[in-house]
Design a protein around this motif. Structure first.
Motif, short mmCIF file in Angstrom:
data_model
loop_
_atom_site.label_atom_id
_atom_site.label_comp_id
_atom_site.label_asym_id
_atom_site.label_seq_id
_atom_site.Cartn_x
_atom_site.Cartn_y
_atom_site.Cartn_z
N UNK A 6 0.83 -1.21 0.00
CA UNK A 6 0.00 0.00 0.00
C UNK A 6 0.86 1.25 0.00
N UNK A 7 1.97 1.20 0.73
CA UNK A 7 2.90 2.35 0.74
C UNK A 7 3.43 2.62 -0.65
N UNK A 8 3.77 1.58 -1.37
CA UNK A 8 4.27 1.74 -2.75
C UNK A 8 3.19 2.36 -3.63
N UNK A 9 1.95 1.89 -3.51
CA UNK A 9 0.86 2.41 -4.32
C UNK A 9 0.66 3.90 -4.06
N UNK A 70 -5.92 3.74 1.82
CA UNK A 70 -4.52 3.59 2.23
C UNK A 70 -4.00 4.86 2.88
N UNK A 71 -4.38 6.01 2.32
CA UNK A 71 -3.92 7.28 2.91
C UNK A 71 -4.49 7.45 4.31
N UNK A 72 -5.74 7.01 4.51
CA UNK A 72 -6.32 7.09 5.85
C UNK A 72 -5.58 6.16 6.81
N UNK A 73 -5.22 4.98 6.32
CA UNK A 73 -4.48 4.02 7.16
C UNK A 73 -3.16 4.63 7.61
N UNK A 74 -2.42 5.20 6.67
CA UNK A 74 -1.11 5.77 7.03
C UNK A 74 -1.27 7.02 7.89
N UNK A 75 -2.39 7.72 7.70
CA UNK A 75 -2.67 8.85 8.58
C UNK A 75 -2.89 8.39 10.02
N UNK A 76 -3.59 7.26 10.18
CA UNK A 76 -3.82 6.72 11.52
C UNK A 76 -2.51 6.24 12.14
N UNK A 77 -1.66 5.62 11.32
CA UNK A 77 -0.35 5.19 11.83
C UNK A 77 0.45 6.40 12.31
#
Length: 316
Positions: A6-9, A70-77
């Motif tokens: 997901x980070x790559x995408x 994916x952006x929301x996931x990385x925002x939560x991280x």
């Protein structure tokens, strides 16, 4: 499915669909990114990216949905890391501010200075762009806060709080006839070439609309510049500039002089913005209050709650 994939995408998307740029940013190989994205697409059963001859040319509709999640996931991280920093007194952490050139140059220096005196271990980073790009940086989680005027797009995931009001002035070389007038009118300004902002900035479209509403067509030989670049062309004698009054700096403006023309153009509210779902550290709250004393911790948190409940998108 792996977070790495997901980070790559997300990184390929943020880099304008250029895998090589994403690979450089992530310090990995281009073939490795391509392989992992393909594996993810096979697992999902649909393409995330549109391709022509194995070259990425766009994002599919399903791919956009994946990227948003994916952006929301990385925002939560990132928010989890913020919580860690907030409760670890030894950690300085980082505060990333997205803003426009004018605010970075004329509004934020004293705010950043006061903030660093209060938080000497914190590293402050600035990301510059036009008002819409500022909101995009915050919305994507690339910046913690955004400071700028109104954007051309709506960002439903952001809370925007007014922090100051931007008025207009006209800047000209000392001795210019426009500076000798008792009261400046739109017709007076239109007699001279005007160096203008681009239409991605609220100042740009407000200024043009004000002329057109009075049936006046100004001469604009050069546009798409920020305040400092505009001053440079005024110094060369290429015209006068209409700009934000906060950009007036008598100590450094040399042969230039400004006159207030706030009676001719609508003022532009400036906002501080943050993601509605983000965890607000003491760092963000302190910075906002230094930017505008009215933005107290209580008001900011209440405004976020109001936005989350759907009461308002832009709490006043």
């Amino acid at each position: 499915m792996q977070l790495r994939q997901l980070r790559y995408v997300v990184e390929v998307y943020r880099r304008g669909n250029h895998i090589s740029d994403a690979a450089d940013a992530l310090h990995t190989s281009q073939p490795g990114i391509s392989k992992q994205i393909r594996l993810l697409e096979l697992e999902l059963g649909f393409d995330i990216f549109e391709r022509t001859r194995n070259r990425i040319v766009g994002v599919t509709e399903a791919g956009r949905a994946v990227i948003e999640i994916a952006e929301r996931i990385f925002g939560e991280v990132a928010d989890i890391k913020k919580i860690r920093d907030d409760y670890n007194k030894e950690a300085g952490g980082k505060l990333i501010i997205a803003t426009t050139h004018t605010f970075a140059r004329y509004v934020l220096p004293r705010v950043v200075q006061a903030f660093l005196l209060k938080h000497p271990k914190v590293q402050v980073g600035l990301m510059q762009g036009n008002p819409t790009e500022v909101c995009e940086y915050v919305h994507a989680g690339q910046a913690d806060l955004g400071v700028g005027t109104q954007s051309q797009k709506t960002f439903l995931g952001l809370v925007r709080l007014p922090c100051l009001t931007v008025t207009r002035c006209v800047m000209a070389k000392k001795g210019h006839p426009i500076l000798d007038l008792d009261k400046i009118t739109l017709k007076d300004l239109a007699r001279y070439p005007i160096i203008a902002h681009d239409n991605f900035r609220s100042g740009g479209w407000n200024i043009i609309e004000s002329f057109l509403e009075k049936g006046i067509t100004p001469t604009i030989p050069f546009s798409g510049v920020d305040s400092d670049v505009g001053k440079t062309y005024v110094e060369l004698g290429m015209g006068i500039a209409i700009m934000a009054s906060v950009a007036v700096d008598p100590a450094h403006d040399g042969d230039l002089e400004a006159r207030d023309v706030s009676h001719l153009f609508r003022s532009s509210p400036a906002y501080v913005s943050f993601r509605r779902s983000s965890y607000l550290r003491k760092l963000e709250l302190d910075f906002m209050e230094l930017l505008s004393p009215a933005l107290t911790r209580r008001k900011v948190l209440a405004s976020r709650e109001a936005a989350a409940s759907g009461d308002t998108e832009e709490p006043q």
